[in-house]
Design an enzyme around this catalytic site. Structure first.
Site, PDB file in Angstrom:
ATOM      1  N   ASP A 126       7.861  -9.407 -10.395  1.00 28.67           N
ATOM      2  CA  ASP A 126       7.585  -8.694 -11.648  1.00 28.67           C
ATOM      3  C   ASP A 126       6.791  -7.425 -11.363  1.00 28.67           C
ATOM      4  O   ASP A 126       6.128  -7.318 -10.330  1.00 28.67           O
ATOM      5  CB  ASP A 126       6.750  -9.581 -12.588  1.00 28.67           C
TER       6      ASP A 126
HETATM    7  N1  URA Z   1       7.079 -15.847 -10.656  1.00 30.22           N
HETATM    8  C1  URA Z   1       6.704 -14.976 -11.615  1.00 30.22           C
HETATM    9  O1  URA Z   1       6.345 -15.381 -12.717  1.00 30.22           O
HETATM   10  N2  URA Z   1       6.711 -13.678 -11.328  1.00 30.22           N
HETATM   11  C2  URA Z   1       7.049 -13.181 -10.112  1.00 30.22           C
HETATM   12  O2  URA Z   1       7.013 -11.968  -9.918  1.00 30.22           O
HETATM   13  C3  URA Z   1       7.431 -14.084  -9.124  1.00 30.22           C
HETATM   14  C4  URA Z   1       7.439 -15.415  -9.415  1.00 30.22           C
END
Ligand code: URA
Length: 231
Positions: free
Chosen positions: A110
């Site tokens: 993310d």
């Molecule tokens: N899980 C998440 O919630 N975000 C990420 O970026 C990776 C794994």
């Protein structure tokens, strides 16, 4: 077997048309014999030389480890946002522009997540690392607010309904403190750590990926840094 002009261009000896000229001018030898046709086939076994200097075969695939900082999106390009591909210099040593253009990040973090990201042109390896069927571990460190339910470890282990078609695969949750946890997943769904933590009553405020399989983010790397690695 591949064409001599492709071999030379991939190895960084020049553009495809430049190396064709070099070959036609008789400046290239294959296995000690002058080769004047760009379409000459080479296996990579016999020494290829330009002006008498060996030209090493370009590796089939290349791998870069990135420490993704927060605020950068995991995509190959974007018109507005900075992407993880912008963290790598435009001219990567030993890599032609055509090969650089084929690089992609393996899996997605993310925008607000930090940590280990592999960038490569190796589709098969990417598939092997990401496929839930291969069960490659992805380890995360997270900081949370709120209180995890008492049986959160058990719920992570048995699979959680986070609103997807399928339950999550068995995962590990370790409480480091009331506000710090370690999570190991074997798959990589959208916002997965955040959604699993939320399903257990808390909220992720900071997330960092530490490891994918045996690939560990080194302690001495800083956000935004990258390294050429050999797998
Ligand atoms: N899980 C998440 O919630 N975000 C990420 O970026 C990776 C794994």
């Amino acid at each position: 077997m591949e064409r001599l002009d492709k071999y030379l261009a991939d190895a960084g000896a020049g553009t495809r048309s430049e190396v064709k000229n070099l070959i036609r001018k008789g400046r290239v030898t294959v296995g000690g014999a002058k080769a004047t046709k760009p379409e000459t086939k080479v296996s990579g076994e016999e020494p290829v030389c330009l002006d008498g200097n060996p030209v090493k075969k370009a590796p089939e695939h290349v791998y870069y480890m990135l420490y993704k900082p927060a605020g950068v999106i995991t995509a190959t390009e974007d018109t507005r946002e900075k992407t993880v591909m912008d963290l790598l210099p435009p001219d990567l040593p030993g890599l032609t522009a055509a090969r650089r253009a084929k690089l992609f990040p393996v899996g997605r973090l993310d925008k607000d997540t930090e940590g280990l990201l592999l960038v490569t042109d190796d589709g098969a390896l990417a598939h092997a690392l990401l496929s839930p069927a291969k069960h490659v571990e992805k380890e995360y460190y997270a900081e949370i607010e709120g209180t995890l339910c008492a049986d959160a470890e058990e719920r992570f282990r048995s699979g959680i309904d986070i609103g997807d078609e399928k339950m999550t695969l068995p995962a590990d949750l370790i409480r480091i403190s009331d506000t710090q946890i370690s999570v190991i997943l074997h798959e990589g769904r959208f916002h997965q750590v955040k959604r699993m933590v939320e399903a257990c009553g808390a909220r992720v405020t900071y997330l960092k990926r530490l490891r994918m399989g045996s690939l560990v983010l080194p302690d001495d790397m800083n956000p935004g840094e990258w390294r050429h690695i050999f797998l």
